[in-house]
Scaffold this active site. Structure first.
Site, PDB file in Angstrom:
ATOM      1  N   ASP A 139       0.845  -1.192   0.000  1.00  0.00           N
ATOM      2  CA  ASP A 139       0.000   0.000   0.000  1.00  0.00           C
ATOM      3  C   ASP A 139       0.882   1.244   0.000  1.00  0.00           C
ATOM      4  O   ASP A 139       1.636   1.485   0.940  1.00  0.00           O
ATOM      5  CB  ASP A 139      -0.913   0.005   1.227  1.00  0.00           C
ATOM      6  CG  ASP A 139      -1.819   1.218   1.243  1.00  0.00           C
ATOM      7  OD1 ASP A 139      -2.666   1.322   0.337  1.00  0.00           O
ATOM      8  OD2 ASP A 139      -1.659   2.071   2.131  1.00  0.00           O
TER       9      ASP A 139
ATOM     10  N   TYR B 299       3.280   9.919   0.574  1.00  0.00           N
ATOM     11  CA  TYR B 299       4.221   9.262   1.478  1.00  0.00           C
ATOM     12  C   TYR B 299       5.667   9.627   1.143  1.00  0.00           C
ATOM     13  O   TYR B 299       6.562   9.454   1.974  1.00  0.00           O
ATOM     14  CB  TYR B 299       4.060   7.746   1.432  1.00  0.00           C
ATOM     15  CG  TYR B 299       2.704   7.231   1.852  1.00  0.00           C
ATOM     16  CD1 TYR B 299       1.752   8.060   2.453  1.00  0.00           C
ATOM     17  CD2 TYR B 299       2.356   5.901   1.640  1.00  0.00           C
ATOM     18  CE1 TYR B 299       0.510   7.581   2.823  1.00  0.00           C
ATOM     19  CE2 TYR B 299       1.107   5.415   2.019  1.00  0.00           C
ATOM     20  CZ  TYR B 299       0.191   6.258   2.605  1.00  0.00           C
ATOM     21  OH  TYR B 299      -1.050   5.779   2.962  1.00  0.00           O
TER      22      TYR B 299
END
Length: 228
Positions: free
Chosen positions: A46, A51
């Site tokens: 994921d 991020y």
């Protein structure tokens, strides 16, 4: 824990029930974590643009030696790239950083659109985040979403003929969200950069009962901070 277990989505696609989350995995850690996870038998990773660690994720995939066809990769479109003219470019950037030709699942990360540009968090001194659109959550043809609460889902279904195949939400012992899970079903995306925790996290029934008693309504991602 069965790495081979899958769920069938309303599109007919199958998604692994267990995946490795890469949120908050630090640089110089996530590459090894991804490699360890894939070698341990994980089938699902994921990821997300926000991020800011996709290149290391891609290198971890390469280091593992696991064929791409054996891995299910999820990533997410961040809020400042939601304008239609930016989506394909954002996807291409994600593919390049992950060193892959395709994603198995691409989600709208939040039901909100920031002003377009290079800043991931465009900020207005008077009003907070600079929003471009907060009235129509996503275009009708998107049916893979993230962080949509019940109200947002109901709003979406009023304007869309397509029932979302996936809604990835924050859920953990302090925020269990049973109403959403009962509505949508669930899959597990644990997050760790520690080898021993990645390879084994089986819990006895008594431990689950204790965890279920920890509900506090505590969020690690507060949607009000994004103007939701």
């Amino acid at each position: 824990m069965s790495f081979g277990q899958t769920y069938t989505l309303n599109t007919g696609a199958k998604i692994p029930a267990v995946g490795l989350g890469t949120w908050l995995s630090q640089l110089n850690e996530v590459e090894r974590a991804v490699e360890w996870a894939l070698k341990a038998g994980y089938k699902h990773l994921d990821c997300a643009a926000i991020y800011n660690n996709k290149e290391e994720v891609g290198q971890g995939i390469k280091n593992s030696g696991i064929p791409r066809s054996d891995i299910f990769i999820t990533s997410k479109l961040w809020n400042h790239k939601r304008a239609p003219e930016n989506v394909e470019k954002a996807l291409d950037q994600t593919l390049w950083e992950l060193q892959t030709d395709y994603l198995d699942l691409y989600l709208v990360h939040w039901p909100i659109q920031f002003a377009s540009g290079d800043k991931q968090f465009p900020h207005d001194e008077q009003t907070g985040y600079s929003l471009a659109n907060d009235t129509i959550p996503i275009p009708f043809h998107w049916h893979r979403i993230s962080n949509f609460n019940k109200r947002r889902i109901e709003q979406l279904l009023k304007t869309s003929k397509v029932v979302p195949a996936v809604d990835q939400i924050e859920a953990h012992p302090y925020l269990q969200q049973p109403e959403l899970l009962d509505q949508e079903g669930d899959r597990v995306v644990p997050k760790s950069a520690t080898k021993s925790r990645i390879e084994k996290f089986v819990l006895p029934d008594e431990a689950f009962r204790k965890l279920n008693a920890l509900e506090r309504g505590v969020r690690y991602n507060d949607p009000t901070e994004l103007g939701l």
